[in-house]
Design an enzyme around this catalytic site. Structure first.
Site, PDB file in Angstrom:
ATOM      1  CG  HIS A 116      -1.819  -1.180   1.299  1.00 17.27           C
ATOM      2  ND1 HIS A 116      -2.500  -1.507   2.445  1.00 17.27           N
ATOM      3  CD2 HIS A 116      -2.133  -2.140   0.389  1.00 17.27           C
ATOM      4  CE1 HIS A 116      -3.194  -2.621   2.234  1.00 17.27           C
ATOM      5  NE2 HIS A 116      -2.984  -3.022   0.999  1.00 17.27           N
TER       6      HIS A 116
ATOM      7  CG  HIS B 227       0.451  -9.569  -2.617  1.00 15.20           C
ATOM      8  ND1 HIS B 227       0.511  -8.263  -3.052  1.00 15.20           N
ATOM      9  CD2 HIS B 227      -0.433  -9.575  -1.584  1.00 15.20           C
ATOM     10  CE1 HIS B 227      -0.288  -7.509  -2.314  1.00 15.20           C
ATOM     11  NE2 HIS B 227      -0.871  -8.278  -1.419  1.00 15.20           N
TER      12      HIS B 227
END
Length: 285
Positions: free
Chosen positions: A85, A266
């Site tokens: 993030h 991911h």
């Protein structure tokens, strides 16, 4: 964020961010500091005796279970998790060079999105640097796949992400969103989309030592037929997936291409990032 921008950028002054870490549940602090031209994004752990610099690049990734964790291959304790993030916020703000000092093994999750980091960076201000910005242009398709999930990047004059999300869950279901960097505002369209989790999985995650810091303040919690807390966007889940793609792709700095992703996470993002890095190294020879 403009790919056509000529000069590299860093921040004007140091930023301190404090908060709870998503997975450990511990208090965490990070310091963002201006960095020299050409140095890229570099992390370090302030709590370890041996001060080691961890560049934000695919080769530094050491774990991909529900987050992106970078670390040192030599010093096992030198890990920093849940960087995606923050990395997306750094990309979105237009920074090329940054020193990120972390108080422990994980960074603060704040509200579960990239927006608080982005806002702090813009508040501190950016400064131009003399070196020309590096942008790697994709010249041929690069692809990564795992069962029903895949991600590819195609040659494209700009930066675009087309993401298809498909969950066998009535609250999420199937959704599609496209982010075109040159035509859309990252802070308005992507930065505020929060991470999400399922109420049915909370106990199991806690047993694994994950999501211990998760709360309605930093994640969207999904029950059998509804979300516990209100959504910021009707399609917040797919927007957050795009946020994750941006953060993981920034492990290679700024790139030019069209990313098409279907149900990727991911692990696949970093697999693609590794293949992109291999092409970058080939072209440098």
């Amino acid at each position: 964020m403009q790919l056509e921008r000529e000069k590299q950028q860093t921040i004007k002054k140091e930023i301190i961010v404090q908060g709870i870490a998503l997975h450990s549940g511990q208090e965490a602090e990070l310091k963002l500091k201006p960095a020299q031209p050409g140095s890229g994004i570099v992390f370090s752990r302030l709590d370890l005796e041996e001060k080691i610099k961890i560049p934000a690049e695919p080769a530094s990734v050491v774990n991909l279970v529900r987050n992106t964790t970078i670390g040192s291959k030599k010093i096992k304790a030198a890990k920093i998790s849940t960087i995606e993030h923050l990395m997306a916020a750094v990309w979105g703000s237009g920074i090329d060079n940054l020193i990120i000092e972390v108080s422990g093994p994980e960074i603060p999750v704040i509200d579960g999105s990239a927006l608080p980091y982005y806002q702090q960076i813009l508040k501190a201000g950016l400064k131009d640097q003399p070196q020309k910005r590096r942008v790697f242009k994709i010249k041929e398709p690069i692809f990564a796949r795992a069962e029903a999930s895949y991600i590819t990047i195609l040659p494209y004059d700009g930066f675009k992400i087309s993401y298809t999300l498909d969950y066998e869950h009535p609250v999420i279901g199937s959704s599609y969103f496209e982010f075109e960097a040159a035509q859309m505002d990252f802070s308005q369209e992507i930065a505020g989309a929060r991470t999400f989790g399922f109420a049915a999985e909370v106990e199991k995650l806690h047993e694994q030592g994950l999501a211990l810091g998760g709360s309605l303040e930093n994640a969207v919690l999904i029950e059998a037929t509804k979300t516990v807390n209100p959504l910021r966007f009707e399609n917040e889940f797919v927007r957050h997936k795009i946020l994750d793609v941006i953060g993981d792709m920034f492990l290679n700095g700024r790139i030019m291409g069209h990313i098409i992703a279907v149900k990727s996470g991911h692990r696949l993002h970093v697999k693609l990032a590794e293949k992109i890095r291999a092409k970058m190294l080939e072209e440098e020879k």
